[in-house]
Motif scaffolding. Structure first.
Motif, PDB file in Angstrom:
ATOM      1  N   ALA A  92      -5.639   4.618  -1.489  1.00  0.00           N
ATOM      2  CA  ALA A  92      -5.415   4.967  -2.895  1.00  0.00           C
ATOM      3  C   ALA A  92      -4.324   4.088  -3.506  1.00  0.00           C
ATOM      4  N   LEU A  93      -3.257   3.849  -2.752  1.00  0.00           N
ATOM      5  CA  LEU A  93      -2.167   3.011  -3.261  1.00  0.00           C
ATOM      6  C   LEU A  93      -2.610   1.564  -3.445  1.00  0.00           C
ATOM      7  N   ARG A  94      -3.425   1.064  -2.528  1.00  0.00           N
ATOM      8  CA  ARG A  94      -3.936  -0.311  -2.673  1.00  0.00           C
ATOM      9  C   ARG A  94      -4.827  -0.433  -3.904  1.00  0.00           C
ATOM     10  N   LYS A  95      -5.635   0.590  -4.142  1.00  0.00           N
ATOM     11  CA  LYS A  95      -6.514   0.579  -5.311  1.00  0.00           C
ATOM     12  C   LYS A  95      -5.680   0.603  -6.592  1.00  0.00           C
ATOM     13  N   GLU A  96      -4.660   1.460  -6.614  1.00  0.00           N
ATOM     14  CA  GLU A  96      -3.785   1.547  -7.788  1.00  0.00           C
ATOM     15  C   GLU A  96      -3.046   0.229  -8.000  1.00  0.00           C
ATOM     16  N   ASN A  97      -2.590  -0.395  -6.927  1.00  0.00           N
ATOM     17  CA  ASN A  97      -1.894  -1.672  -7.008  1.00  0.00           C
ATOM     18  C   ASN A  97      -2.790  -2.747  -7.625  1.00  0.00           C
TER      19      ASN A  97
END
Length: 124
Positions: A92-97
């Motif tokens: 999820a954090l990679r997608k948001e990044n």
């Protein structure tokens, strides 16, 4: 000579198949195998246990490692693997990044465009 393709072959060629591949081993078998390994004393060889259960030794090894990573962190069994929750959070954090990087690039481009329109004498 022209060969007729079946509908299944056409779908495979297009790559539009949305069904996930079936699991080779059931979750029930996976849980049972991990439980058998963890409760036995002394610990059996993974290869022997895998042969007894009819699974691939590397599959069993991976299941055991993942179970150890997901065990209570206070037990300190494994620190080198991410838990399932941590993997989901990381994804999820990679997608948001990635989304934020795209937004930054868009804003950078827009600000350069507006600056050029406000001051046409400014060199590019």
């Amino acid at each position: 000579m022209r060969r007729m393709l079946t509908e299944g072959q056409i779908v495979l060629m297009r790559g539009t198949s949305t069904m996930a591949a079936p699991r080779k081993y059931s979750l029930k078998l996976r849980d049972r195998a991990v439980r058998m390994y963890r409760t036995s004393d002394p610990k059996p060889q993974i290869k022997r246990l895998a042969i007894e259960l009819g699974v691939h030794p590397e599959a069993l090894r991976g299941w055991i490692r993942q179970a150890e990573a997901e065990a209570d962190t206070d037990a300190g069994e494994r620190d080198d693997r991410l838990t399932t929750d941590e993997r989901a959070e990381l994804a999820a954090l990679r997608k948001e990044n990635a989304q934020l990087k795209r937004a930054n690039e868009l804003l950078r481009t827009a600000s350069a465009l507006f600056a050029a329109q406000l001051d046409p004498t400014r060199p590019r």
